[in-house]
Every structure is written in structure tokens, then in C-alpha cells.
Enzyme design. Sequence first.
Site, PDB file in Angstrom:
ATOM      1  N   CYS A   1      64.670  36.369  34.998  1.00 18.28           N
ATOM      2  CA  CYS A   1      64.910  36.068  33.587  1.00 18.28           C
ATOM      3  C   CYS A   1      64.780  34.563  33.366  1.00 18.28           C
ATOM      4  O   CYS A   1      65.519  33.779  33.955  1.00 18.28           O
ATOM      5  CB  CYS A   1      66.289  36.568  33.162  1.00 18.28           C
ATOM      6  SG  CYS A   1      66.723  36.060  31.490  1.00 18.28           S
TER       7      CYS A   1
ATOM      8  N   CYS B   1      68.048  32.966  32.085  1.00 19.29           N
ATOM      9  CA  CYS B   1      69.056  32.845  33.149  1.00 19.29           C
ATOM     10  C   CYS B   1      68.693  31.674  34.058  1.00 19.29           C
ATOM     11  O   CYS B   1      69.575  30.916  34.482  1.00 19.29           O
ATOM     12  CB  CYS B   1      69.151  34.137  33.967  1.00 19.29           C
ATOM     13  SG  CYS B   1      70.107  35.437  33.154  1.00 19.29           S
TER      14      CYS B   1
ATOM     15  N   HIS C   1      73.858  37.669  31.012  1.00 20.01           N
ATOM     16  CA  HIS C   1      72.560  38.262  30.691  1.00 20.01           C
ATOM     17  C   HIS C   1      72.770  39.514  29.842  1.00 20.01           C
ATOM     18  O   HIS C   1      73.236  40.538  30.339  1.00 20.01           O
ATOM     19  CB  HIS C   1      71.769  38.613  31.955  1.00 20.01           C
ATOM     20  CG  HIS C   1      70.430  39.200  31.646  1.00 20.01           C
ATOM     21  ND1 HIS C   1      69.301  38.432  31.439  1.00 20.01           N
ATOM     22  CD2 HIS C   1      70.051  40.490  31.440  1.00 20.01           C
ATOM     23  CE1 HIS C   1      68.287  39.223  31.139  1.00 20.01           C
ATOM     24  NE2 HIS C   1      68.719  40.481  31.134  1.00 20.01           N
TER      25      HIS C   1
ATOM     26  N   THR D   1      59.960  38.043  23.085  1.00 22.27           N
ATOM     27  CA  THR D   1      59.170  37.791  24.302  1.00 22.27           C
ATOM     28  C   THR D   1      60.052  37.502  25.509  1.00 22.27           C
ATOM     29  O   THR D   1      59.625  37.715  26.636  1.00 22.27           O
ATOM     30  CB  THR D   1      58.199  36.605  24.097  1.00 22.27           C
ATOM     31  OG1 THR D   1      58.940  35.433  23.757  1.00 22.27           O
ATOM     32  CG2 THR D   1      57.183  36.903  23.015  1.00 22.27           C
TER      33      THR D   1
ATOM     34  N   HIS E   1      68.902  35.910  22.416  1.00 22.30           N
ATOM     35  CA  HIS E   1      68.934  34.522  21.957  1.00 22.30           C
ATOM     36  C   HIS E   1      68.821  34.482  20.450  1.00 22.30           C
ATOM     37  O   HIS E   1      68.186  35.344  19.830  1.00 22.30           O
ATOM     38  CB  HIS E   1      67.816  33.690  22.596  1.00 22.30           C
ATOM     39  CG  HIS E   1      66.442  34.287  22.451  1.00 22.30           C
ATOM     40  ND1 HIS E   1      65.998  35.335  23.240  1.00 22.30           N
ATOM     41  CD2 HIS E   1      65.416  33.993  21.608  1.00 22.30           C
ATOM     42  CE1 HIS E   1      64.757  35.643  22.891  1.00 22.30           C
ATOM     43  NE2 HIS E   1      64.394  34.853  21.888  1.00 22.30           N
TER      44      HIS E   1
ATOM     45  N   HIS F   1      67.495  32.100  17.429  1.00 18.79           N
ATOM     46  CA  HIS F   1      66.723  30.933  17.014  1.00 18.79           C
ATOM     47  C   HIS F   1      67.479  30.285  15.865  1.00 18.79           C
ATOM     48  O   HIS F   1      67.859  30.971  14.899  1.00 18.79           O
ATOM     49  CB  HIS F   1      65.352  31.341  16.471  1.00 18.79           C
ATOM     50  CG  HIS F   1      64.437  31.968  17.477  1.00 18.79           C
ATOM     51  ND1 HIS F   1      63.418  31.277  18.079  1.00 18.79           N
ATOM     52  CD2 HIS F   1      64.377  33.227  17.976  1.00 18.79           C
ATOM     53  CE1 HIS F   1      62.758  32.086  18.911  1.00 18.79           C
ATOM     54  NE2 HIS F   1      63.335  33.284  18.856  1.00 18.79           N
TER      55      HIS F   1
HETATM   56  P1  5GP Z   1      61.305  35.268  21.252  1.00 14.99           P
HETATM   57  O1  5GP Z   1      59.829  35.326  21.022  1.00 14.99           O
HETATM   58  O2  5GP Z   1      61.694  36.069  22.466  1.00 14.99           O
HETATM   59  O3  5GP Z   1      62.120  35.589  20.045  1.00 14.99           O
HETATM   60  O4  5GP Z   1      61.628  33.753  21.544  1.00 14.99           O
HETATM   61  C1  5GP Z   1      61.439  33.140  22.764  1.00 14.99           C
HETATM   62  C2  5GP Z   1      61.411  31.664  22.492  1.00 14.99           C
HETATM   63  O5  5GP Z   1      61.517  30.990  23.728  1.00 14.99           O
HETATM   64  C3  5GP Z   1      60.120  31.164  21.827  1.00 14.99           C
HETATM   65  O6  5GP Z   1      60.425  30.515  20.602  1.00 14.99           O
HETATM   66  C4  5GP Z   1      59.530  30.198  22.841  1.00 14.99           C
HETATM   67  O7  5GP Z   1      58.950  29.072  22.237  1.00 14.99           O
HETATM   68  C5  5GP Z   1      60.722  29.828  23.692  1.00 14.99           C
HETATM   69  N1  5GP Z   1      60.385  29.500  25.062  1.00 14.99           N
HETATM   70  C6  5GP Z   1      59.539  30.166  25.879  1.00 14.99           C
HETATM   71  N2  5GP Z   1      59.531  29.601  27.106  1.00 14.99           N
HETATM   72  C7  5GP Z   1      60.398  28.564  27.053  1.00 14.99           C
HETATM   73  C8  5GP Z   1      60.833  27.588  28.011  1.00 14.99           C
HETATM   74  O8  5GP Z   1      60.405  27.571  29.172  1.00 14.99           O
HETATM   75  N3  5GP Z   1      61.724  26.655  27.591  1.00 14.99           N
HETATM   76  C9  5GP Z   1      62.212  26.640  26.307  1.00 14.99           C
HETATM   77  N4  5GP Z   1      63.083  25.671  25.995  1.00 14.99           N
HETATM   78  N5  5GP Z   1      61.835  27.547  25.384  1.00 14.99           N
HETATM   79  C10 5GP Z   1      60.949  28.498  25.755  1.00 14.99           C
HETATM   80 ZN    ZN Z   2      68.937  36.418  31.471  1.00 12.63          ZN
END
Ligand code: 5GP
Ligand code: ZN
Length: 122
Positions: free
Chosen positions: A14, A17, A56, A103, A108, A110
Site C-alpha cells: 500500500c 501505508c 489501513h 487509484t 483518503h 482530498h
Molecule cells: P485517488 O485517485 O485514489 O482518489 O487519489 C490518489 C491521489 O494520490 C492522487 O491525487 C495522486 O495525485 C496522489 N498520489 C499518487 N501517488 C502519490 C505519491 O507517491 N505521493 C503523494 N504525495 N501523492 C500521490
Molecule cells: Zn494502506
Amino acid sequence: MISCSRKGIEIIMCLFCDIIDGRLPSEKIYEDEMIYAFTDKYPLTPVHFLIVPKMHITSASEITRRNSKYIARIFEKLPKIAKSQGIDSYRIISNCGEDAGQTVKHLHFHILGGTDLGEKMI
Ligand code: 5GP
Ligand code: ZN
């Protein structure tokens, strides 16, 4: 992150994590024993950070009576964390499941702000 299942020990890879545990770098904004907040790597707005439970939890659909205290902590702390980033008006988004665009399979939120986001949600 290691979790035990009835079938034995299962190792879950993860990204968040790894970030929480310091195995991967991040731009930390806030941390306590239950939650971690850090800047999104690909910000969509002038202020864009993520706030996560240290436990997690795969997505918002996996919140239970046992783990909901982590979610409560997130929302208790959020106003101060947001203020520390210069915003007191913001949009909170949590993508839940693949069709919603999740993704990273670690719950989480935002936090988006620092600009006029308008009235349209998407
Ligand atoms: P999701 O698409 O799952 O809602 O959001 C995942 C978020 O994680 C995305 O906004 C992406 O930019 C962010 N993200 C992906 N990989 C990393 C990383 O390695 N570090 C940080 N700080 N953010 C990440
Ligand atoms: Zn996790």
C-alpha cells in the site's frame, strides 16, 4: 502493511501505508498517532493535500464501528490543518471504488482549495 487473515498472513502493498511509515517520502503537513496529512504529489488546485487514517482502511465503504474513531479524528483536526495551509474554505472529496476513480486503495480525503472552485461539484 501486514494484515492477518484466517487463511494465514497476507502482505498488502500500500502506497499510503509506505508513506505513513516513512518508507516513501512525502511532504508532511500534520501527523498524530491516528492520522497523517501530506501534500498531493499532483496537485489539482493551489492547495491540495490528502488526509488519511494511519490504520489501513481500504475505502469509505470499509468504515466500521471499530475503525470509525480514525475518521472522527480526521474531521476533528481538519479545520486547523486547513488553516495551517492558509485556507478556511475547501472541498473534501473521497473517491470510493474504481468507477469513482479511486487509484490508491487506502482511504483518503482530498482537501482542495486556494481558489474559487465554483458551485458545480464535477
Ligand atoms: P485517488 O485517485 O485514489 O482518489 O487519489 C490518489 C491521489 O494520490 C492522487 O491525487 C495522486 O495525485 C496522489 N498520489 C499518487 N501517488 C502519490 C505519491 O507517491 N505521493 C503523494 N504525495 N501523492 C500521490
Ligand atoms: Zn494502506
